[in-house]
Design an enzyme around this catalytic site. Structure first.
Site, PDB file in Angstrom:
ATOM      1  N   SER A  34       6.696 -43.766 -48.400  1.00 59.10           N
ATOM      2  CA  SER A  34       6.350 -42.746 -49.390  1.00 59.10           C
ATOM      3  C   SER A  34       5.193 -41.878 -48.933  1.00 59.10           C
ATOM      4  O   SER A  34       5.157 -40.675 -49.202  1.00 59.10           O
ATOM      5  CB  SER A  34       6.017 -43.402 -50.733  1.00 59.10           C
ATOM      6  OG  SER A  34       4.920 -44.295 -50.614  1.00 59.10           O
ATOM      7  N   LYS A  88      -3.024 -47.841 -41.340  1.00 59.80           N
ATOM      8  CA  LYS A  88      -3.842 -49.042 -41.402  1.00 59.80           C
ATOM      9  C   LYS A  88      -3.077 -50.150 -42.134  1.00 59.80           C
ATOM     10  O   LYS A  88      -2.162 -49.861 -42.913  1.00 59.80           O
ATOM     11  CB  LYS A  88      -5.186 -48.745 -42.081  1.00 59.80           C
ATOM     12  CG  LYS A  88      -5.089 -48.056 -43.458  1.00 59.80           C
ATOM     13  CD  LYS A  88      -4.727 -49.001 -44.561  1.00 59.80           C
ATOM     14  CE  LYS A  88      -4.279 -48.272 -45.791  1.00 59.80           C
ATOM     15  NZ  LYS A  88      -3.443 -49.094 -46.651  1.00 59.80           N
TER      16      LYS A  88
END
Length: 322
Positions: free
Chosen positions: A14, A98
């Site tokens: 997303s 990350k």
């Protein structure tokens, strides 16, 4: 390396659809979006039609392509060991979300491979490139709050949907590898790389997934930093710098929207001042930095070091709480 980098997207997350691909498309002097890949043809085709690029229904096929110079990888952390290393070994420059790795050993292997195959490797902490932090560092350099004595930062939010992949320890690493990464990275970003994790506390659910926690870092000259994070918290997204002559509090420090005018609060003996920062798109600016380290090999070392420092510190927090 040519000036305009051909880039592919490995995974239709997303964040790629909402923020990253639009940022890349706004940087035509730096990147050309060539293709997106998903394990689902339908999802890849949907992205390709929306963003006017090619669709690939296999991660391996995208990695093998010779017309792509770089890959953005928004896959969960638990999949990075396989796909980041495959991409690097194919000669692709990699920008991965990350956290870069589930543990320090994985991060070391990625950095070693990046050096061996002569490619750029960058971890997705976009907030560092927003102008609010440049503004803050300018104030610090002028001594507005005196000498820094203490840093604190929090990033946490209410519970996610029960089936969210972030609750899968093996796939995402829980709150430690997700929410913790931001205040941890920010502590190094503001105070420097001499900080060391010296204490930590972490709550894990019955499945062993980290849900919330905190950590303490020690620096030189007695300066300390505390961070807190979680998936089961009242929303917080901020950091505070306490100095000998004042204090600065920065809100929305990790999640600013491109069209937002951000503020931070300066407190001194003169009173309280609310300071505005201009609108800024840290997604675009982080990809300009990615382009910069692809083109300029000598600038990659900084990012290699940051990846290792971040991963080693997350590993330390994990080890201290086992």
């Amino acid at each position: 390396m040519k000036k305009i980098i051909n880039i592919g997207i490995l995974g239709c997350a997303s964040i790629a659809e909402r923020s990253i691909i639009p940022a890349i498309l706004n940087l035509p002097k730096y990147f050309k979006l060539v293709a997106v890949a998903s394990r689902s043809y339908e999802k890849a085709d949907k992205f390709a039609k929306k963003f006017n690029c090619e669709s690939v229904d296999s991660y391996d096929e995208l990695i093998k392509r010779t017309d792509i110079d770089a890959l953005y990888i928004p896959l969960p952390t638990g999949l990075h060991d396989k796909w980041v290393n495959k991409a690097i070994k194919s000669g692709k420059n990699v920008y991965a979300e990350k956290s870069m790795a589930l543990n320090f050993s994985q991060a070391k292997k990625m950095v070693q491979n990046a050096k061996k195959y002569n490619v750029a490797l960058m971890e997705g902490f976009m907030f560092q490139y927003h102008n609010q932090h440049e503004h803050l560092k300018e104030l610090l350099s002028k001594g507005v709050i005196g000498d820094i004595r203490y840093f604190s930062s929090s990033f946490g939010f209410p519970p996610l949907e029960p089936n969210n992949f972030r609750y899968d320890e093996k796939l995402s690493g829980g709150a430690l590898m997700d929410a913790c990464g931001y205040p941890l990275r920010c502590s190094f970003f503001i105070l420097g790389d001499e900080l060391k994790v010296t204490g930590a506390s972490l709550f894990r659910n019955n499945n062993g997934t980290s849900i919330f926690g905190s950590a303490y870092l020690s620096g030189k000259n007695g300066i300390g930093a505390s961070i807190s994070f979680g998936f089961d918290n009242y929303y917080q997204c901020n950091y505070t710098l306490w100095g000998s002559k004042g204090k600065i509090t920065v809100e929305k420090s990790f999640t600013p929207k491109p069209d937002e005018i951000l503020t931070f609060k300066l407190e001194t003996k003169k009173g309280i001042e609310i300071i505005e920062s201009e609108k800024d798109n840290h997604f675009e600016k982080s990809f300009i930095e990615f382009h910069n380290i692809i083109i300029n090999k000598e600038k990659r070392e900084k990012h290699y070091k940051e990846i290792l420092q971040q991963s080693k510190s997350l590993q330390k927090i994990n080890d201290l709480t086992r």
